[in-house]
Every structure is written in structure tokens, then in C-alpha cells.
Scaffold this motif. Structure first.
Motif, PDB file in Angstrom:
ATOM      1  N   LEU A   1      17.471  30.324  27.627  1.00  0.00           N
ATOM      2  CA  LEU A   1      17.305  28.840  27.979  1.00  0.00           C
ATOM      3  C   LEU A   1      15.975  28.267  27.167  1.00  0.00           C
ATOM      4  CD1 LEU A   1      17.954  29.126  31.918  1.00  0.00           C
ATOM      5  CD2 LEU A   1      19.421  27.764  30.162  1.00  0.00           C
ATOM      6  N   LEU A   2      15.095  29.111  27.174  1.00  0.00           N
ATOM      7  CA  LEU A   2      13.807  28.707  26.403  1.00  0.00           C
ATOM      8  C   LEU A   2      14.025  28.711  25.113  1.00  0.00           C
ATOM      9  CD1 LEU A   2      11.055  30.209  28.725  1.00  0.00           C
ATOM     10  CD2 LEU A   2      12.284  28.345  29.023  1.00  0.00           C
TER      11      LEU A   2
ATOM     12  N   ARG B   1      16.609  27.360  23.064  1.00  0.00           N
ATOM     13  CA  ARG B   1      17.912  26.685  22.624  1.00  0.00           C
ATOM     14  C   ARG B   1      17.619  26.016  21.404  1.00  0.00           C
ATOM     15  NH1 ARG B   1      19.403  22.896  27.510  1.00  0.00           N
ATOM     16  NH2 ARG B   1      17.186  22.984  27.692  1.00  0.00           N
TER      17      ARG B   1
ATOM     18  N   VAL C   1       7.167  26.661  24.715  1.00  0.00           N
ATOM     19  CA  VAL C   1       7.392  26.523  26.085  1.00  0.00           C
ATOM     20  C   VAL C   1       7.207  27.471  27.159  1.00  0.00           C
ATOM     21  CG1 VAL C   1       9.787  25.999  27.320  1.00  0.00           C
ATOM     22  CG2 VAL C   1       9.362  25.591  24.940  1.00  0.00           C
TER      23      VAL C   1
ATOM     24  N   GLN D   1       8.052  20.654  32.034  1.00  0.00           N
ATOM     25  CA  GLN D   1       8.729  20.307  31.043  1.00  0.00           C
ATOM     26  C   GLN D   1      10.097  20.178  31.677  1.00  0.00           C
ATOM     27  OE1 GLN D   1       8.064  22.341  26.983  1.00  0.00           O
ATOM     28  NE2 GLN D   1       6.185  23.127  27.914  1.00  0.00           N
TER      29      GLN D   1
ATOM     30  N   ARG E   1      12.854  19.225  30.011  1.00  0.00           N
ATOM     31  CA  ARG E   1      13.821  19.496  29.089  1.00  0.00           C
ATOM     32  C   ARG E   1      14.526  21.010  29.538  1.00  0.00           C
ATOM     33  NH1 ARG E   1      14.106  19.888  22.505  1.00  0.00           N
ATOM     34  NH2 ARG E   1      16.139  20.960  22.773  1.00  0.00           N
ATOM     35  N   TYR E   2      13.889  21.946  30.158  1.00  0.00           N
ATOM     36  CA  TYR E   2      14.209  23.248  30.491  1.00  0.00           C
ATOM     37  C   TYR E   2      14.462  23.233  32.049  1.00  0.00           C
ATOM     38  CZ  TYR E   2      12.779  23.718  25.749  1.00  0.00           C
ATOM     39  OH  TYR E   2      12.509  23.644  24.567  1.00  0.00           O
TER      40      TYR E   2
ATOM     41  N   ASP F   1      18.097  23.333  34.073  1.00  0.00           N
ATOM     42  CA  ASP F   1      19.035  24.402  33.456  1.00  0.00           C
ATOM     43  C   ASP F   1      18.444  25.730  34.079  1.00  0.00           C
ATOM     44  OD1 ASP F   1      20.993  23.336  32.310  1.00  0.00           O
ATOM     45  OD2 ASP F   1      20.086  23.790  30.183  1.00  0.00           O
TER      46      ASP F   1
END
Lengths: 378, 378
Positions: free
Chosen positions: A280-281, A283, A309, B78, B80-81, B84
Motif C-alpha cells: 500500500l505504501l 504504490r 511515507v 497523509q 493518500r494512503y 486504503d
């Protein structure tokens, strides 16, 4: 040309044929769909030069009438509008007519469409395949052969031969092989007729993907025949023709290690979910790398690190473990593709070192092999 | 900061708040999601400056514990992550921690994510709305008001005020009006408290579309309050804040004809299907025009003509017909939008001439009005 056809039959035939029709083709008439009416029934044809699909609606079948009042003839209709029109017509039957000026009329209930058609005699002739190399296979089995290999073809045109799936017969088995040179997928099935022969050919992955969409999984019979540059898949009402890629497919058997230093068994679903989370991180990074570290007590640690991230780590317990510990990095996408293609609750992974390809198989089943090249991160 | 939260609660809260978060924002910290933990529960916040959404998960509710082991604090994660990750975590509960260096840990089952967070004190403060102009409305009714009008807002920035829906109170009714100057949609509901006052405001269509997605249709109570430049929609666990558009909304009531030369009743579904079919050939043309021609015997003929492709014609029978015959052309898209927004089996259309706007209403219901300007084709 004139006929009245059951709308549901027409809809599914049109849907199949549309898979071969592209709006971007160098031959303008190929943006259209050819309709041929004969006393036997209606044939729809679509083609983009690479793939051609013919779908046949018999006028009568199993005592049911599908097509009535047939006046033989042909027309090419604009494929951009025809599928939506057919799908949205109000009645269960559709009357289609074409006159000598290629004006086409589609009538259903109180709705009437007049479309400008094209001369069917300008539509290219599909090659007629005449060959003795006929192979028969169940559609559900053929779909599995495709699904378990085709994802591994290359999407890069630098080595065009790798954009296809290699199909061949070897030792009485039918083999499908695909590789993009970073991973390899292989599936075989035993042939009933061991005397059968078929040349080793390479079929574009795109063709097989479209074929997979069209075939039903009810175990219909598919007849496969090959000539120099074409392969034909034929079912009762469908002819699916694809070009074959030129060139020799690389010898892949030597890539597959025949020994291993480490062998572990794991639950497929658990491993898929864990690798999915670890990915997931990472991507947006191209390789999307995760790391697998084994510990001799059957614990597999899956980790991933994306400096901007953060990190992720998760442990799962292998069902069994033999051999040396492994520290290996690989593309999570390749690994997930491979694991999802293996239709088994439990899998075997065999490693022969951190920089050597590793293989994944279903437990107790040699007919599927997935191979992945690790990524160098140390 | 630390807490353990039920994963399902967290998933739905995160989904709602994400509707306000854009990856393209001028303020970098707004690409993140703020998490606040207090003894009362967890608040998630997202904002793109235009829309801000706060979602609250109470630590206890109806005797159920949603959040446990709370150590108060805040962090920005964040966005974005995060959604998910939360969605794919293995366990039913999730532990979230953040330290003084804004390192965040998400733990569930055997999976551990370490994410780089940001300082929550840098996240902009949302305005606190203090006002006496509070209106209460059921969520299902509010969703209808939005759905029956918002599609008619302008998508062009040439007249920004028309990109919003005008909301006002008039004669004891709450009115939603939207127009892009080619069509107009109006929906009203009677207010129980007729003394209520609310300024006439214009709310961006985009905000209302997002609000519509978040609100459930179970008839939850929504409290609406307005200040100078913001509107707040508040439910039990959600604060939805949107900016209001600057400027005066045009006076639209004079656009609506109060007389008609022709009045007809038709079945909504039949008319939708017929116009949908007629629009098939005109898809790529910008206005997508269809023509309606009435004949005094209640026959409505719908036709469309696209010279390169062909023509389509279909007849339907009106349920009733009064007045002069009509020959009128209009955008099939506008007509379909309007008809689909009218939640009624039968509709009334009133015409006042080929070049004058016509109106569509449900039969026996004055609370919905759809107006369309015809297209000149003669």
C-alpha cells in the motif's frame, strides 16, 4: 436483405463481435460490423486485422425460431451506434432491412432507425483455415489456461515476441507459457489424444484476453486450429481468429531452477492479503518492492519501506518450512498476480537464494508454475 | 495520542471525510486528514477550503463502545494512503498512536504501519458557525431537494453564480433553484415553522453533490445554519461546511410562463425511453437535439436526424392533449435530466410556442418544476 431476429440473441452476438472492432483502424470499413443474412441464419463479423470474430445466429435451433422472414443479403453497419441501438430497442424482436443503396432500416415496436450502411462487398474476406491440426478443449479449461498465464506477457514492444503467450504441445501435454523476462507463468494440461501435433506458436496476449471475455465457462467445446500465421478458436456459434506473432519464442525451461535451498508452504489467501497491505505504501513507485524475511521458526516477515511515507511490517506463520533462511525482495505486483492465478488454498514457494528466481506452485499440483525474479535491494 | 477504534466505524468516517480532501490544493497540509482524540471520541477532519467535513466517532453510543484506551491528542495523516490502509487492515479493531515527533503507528492484528504524520497545530481552524437561523430538515427530503435541482447548475465559470443552487425561503416554503440559463430546475417544500427566516444564498453545486453522497436516506435530522459566507449542515455525527458563492442570484420567477397554448400528459418512463433512443444518433453533437411534433390525435412523434449517420423516428400516445399542435426541438440531455428528476409516473408538459421555454411537472404536484429552453432548428 431483410430478417426479423430475437433481440436478446442479437444483443449477445453484437457484444461478442464488438470485441474485435476498434474505432482506430487504418482500414475505414473495419470500423463497421458486417451483417450477412442467409437461409441458415445471420452472421455478424468484426475485425481489427489482428483479431476477427464471427458470431452466428442460426435461424432455428433446438426447436426455437431465432430469425424469421429472411431475404438473403449483406450490409456493413456503423459499429459506433449499432450496439446501443440494439440494446435500447423497445420490443423483443427487431426487423432489419437493407436496400441496394446501402440504406438500412432497424425497426422494433414503434421505433424506426434509418442508418447509412456500407457495401459489404468492400469488407475484407476472412481467411478460411484448412488444417488437420485440430485440437479440442473445454471452454472452462481454456479460460483457465489463459487466465493463469496471460497476465505475465510483456507490455513493452521492445521484444514483441514476449507480448504473446507461447502455446505448444510437449510430452503429450498442452503448454501455455508467458514471460516478460522478470517473471514467468506456465500452465499445462494433459492431452487425451497423445498423437496430436501442433506447431509451437505465440498468440498475442490481447487476443487471448478478448477470447477469455467471450468464452463462457460452461464447458462448451472449443476447436483450435493453426495455420502459418493464424489461429482459430471455434465454438458452436463463434469463430475467433487471431494472428500469430512472428519469431521464435525463447527457450524458457532453463530459467526454471530444478533444485531449491528453501521450501515453504503457506496459506494463499493469508499471503495475498499480507503482501497487498505491504504494497500500500509503495504504490507510486514503479517496482513496488516488498521484502520477505524468513526465520527458522516458520515466521515470515513481510516488510516495505517508502522513505517519504513510512514503513509497514507484518508477520505470518508458514504451514511448513525447510532449508536455509531467506531474505529476498520482489515486486509485490508480480507476486500478487502469481498468487491470484494459483487456484489453490495452499501454495509451495521454493527459493534458491536472494538473487535467484523463485517459484510458486499450488500444493500437490505440478500443472501450474509461477516464477518471479527477485529485485536487488541489498 | 492513542486510541483503539472499531475498524468499521473508522472506515465509514474516513470515507465521508475523504469527500472533502483533494490531492490538488494550494495548502499542502490540506492533502492530509486531521485526527483528534478526546475522552468523548475521535474527530476526523478534511477540507479543500471550499468544503470542510468533520466526522465524529463517539467513544460510547447506545451502550456500545466504539473507541477505547483514549490518550487525547492530534495528528495529521497523509490522506493518500490512510483510507486504503484502514480498509485493508486484518482485524476488527485498530490501534492508532502518534508521538511528539509526529510519527504515527497503525496496528491491527499482526500488521503494523509506521507513517510520517504532520503537526495538527498547523492545520487550519474551521470557522465556528454561530447563528439563530437554524432550519431542521429530514436527510431524505434534503437529498431529494438536491437531486432534483443540482444537475441544472452551470458548469461554465463565465457566470460563477450559476454554478450554485439558490436556496431561499419564500411564502413559508423552502426553495431550491438551479439554472444554467438554458434550463431551470425548481423544487420547494412547505416549512412547518413559517416564522423561520433564512437569507437567500447560493451554494456551489459541487458542495451539494458531495453532501448528497454522504447523507443517508433514512430520514436522519439535518440542522442547517447560515452565516455571511458559510453554510453548515449538521447531523448527529457529521458537520458539513461549505462556502457560499458571492453575488446576487438572478430573479428566475419571470422566466416561468404562467400561461400555455398546449398542455399534454404523458407516461414518464415511456417518454424517457423514447427520447433516450432518439438521442442515440446525435451523441457526439454538442446539443444533441431531438424534435417533438404533436398531432391533434394525441400522437407525439419524436425524431432526430444526424446527416452522416441516419435518422430515427418513434411515436408515443399522450395520455391527454389540449390546445394547439406543437413542433419543437430541444436538447435530449436536458429533457432526460428533467424527466429523470421528476419522481412521478405521469407528467404534464406545457408549451407556449416553438421558441418559448416549456415546463414539465409531475401530475398533481406543484412542488417540482423543470423548465427547458427550446433549440432553434427551423
Amino acid at each position: 436483405m431483410k430478417f426479423i431476429v430475437q433481440r436478446q440473441q442479437l444483443i449477445s452476438s453484437v457484444q461478442n463481435v464488438m470485441k474485435a472492432i476498434s474505432s482506430k483502424t487504418a482500414v475505414p470499413i473495419l470500423t463497421g460490423m458486417k451483417i450477412d443474412a442467409t437461409a441458415q441464419g445471420i452472421t455478424l463479423t468484426g475485425s481489427d486485422s489482428d483479431i476477427s470474430i464471427e458470431s452466428f445466429i442460426p435461424s432455428e435451433e433446438d426447436g426455437m425460431v431465432n430469425v424469421e422472414q429472411i431475404e438473403p443479403g449483406s450490409i456493413v453497419v456503423q459499429a459506433r451506434y449499432f450496439p446501443d441501438i440494439v440494446r435500447k430497442l423497445p420490443d423483443n424482436t427487431v426487423e432489419i432491412k437493407a436496400d441496394e443503396n446501402f440504406n438500412m432500416t432497424i425497426q422494433s415496436g414503434k421505433a424506426t432507425f434509418n442508418l447509412n450502411g456500407q457495401d459489404a462487398s468492400e469488407y475484407p474476406q476472412l481467411p478460411v483455415l484448412q488444417t488437420d491440426n485440430n485440437l479440442e478443449i473445454q471452454s472452462d479449461l481454456l479460460k483457465n489456461l489463459i487466465k493463469q498465464t496471460v497476465f505475465a506477457v510483456s507490455t513493452m514492444e521492445t521484444r514483441p515476441i514476449l507480448t504473446g503467450v507461447n502455446i505448444k504441445i510437449e510430452n503429450g501435454k498442452l503448454l501455455f507459457t508467458a514471460t516478460d523476462s522478470h517473471r514467468l507463468a506456465l500452465r499445462s494440461i494433459p492431452l487425451e489424444d497423445v498423437t496430436l501435433n501442433l506447431p509451437s506458436i505465440v498468440v498475442p496476449g490481447k487476443s487471448l484476453n478478448e477470447l477469455n471475455k467471450i468464452l463462457d465457462d460452461k464447458g462448451e467445446k472449443v476447436e483450435v486450429s493453426v495455420t502459418n500465421n493464424q489461429i482459430m478458436f471455434r465454438t458452436k456459434h463463434l469463430n475467433f481468429l487471431s494472428r500469430i506473432l512472428d519469431g521464435n519464442y525463447p527457450e524458457t525451461s532453463r530459467l526454471i531452477p530444478d533444485q531449491s535451498q528453501t521450501e515453504l508452504h503457506a496459506k494463499t489467501k493469508e499471503l495475498i492479503d499480507t503482501i497487498d497491505r505491504a504494497s500500500l505504501l509503495a504504490r507510486e513507485e514503479r517496482n513496488n518492492v516488498v521484502k520477505l524475511t524468513t526465520q527458522h521458526n516458520q515466521i515470515l516477515q513481510i516488510t516495505s519501506n517508502s522513505p517519504e511515507v513510512g514503513q509497514v511490517a507484518e508477520e505470518i506463520t508458514a504451514e511448513s518450512f525447510e532449508g536455509e533462511d531467506v531474505k529476498i525482495s520482489f515486486s509485490s505486483k508480480y507476486m500478487l498476480d502469481a498468487l491470484k492465478a494459483i487456484d489453490s488454498d495452499e501454495i509451495v514457494i521454493k527459493f534458491t537464494g536472494a538473487m535467484r528466481p523463485f517459484i510458486i506452485r499450488p500444493i500437490d499440483d505440478d500443472s501450474i508454475l509461477q516464477l518471479i525474479l527477485p529485485v536487488r535491494t541489498y
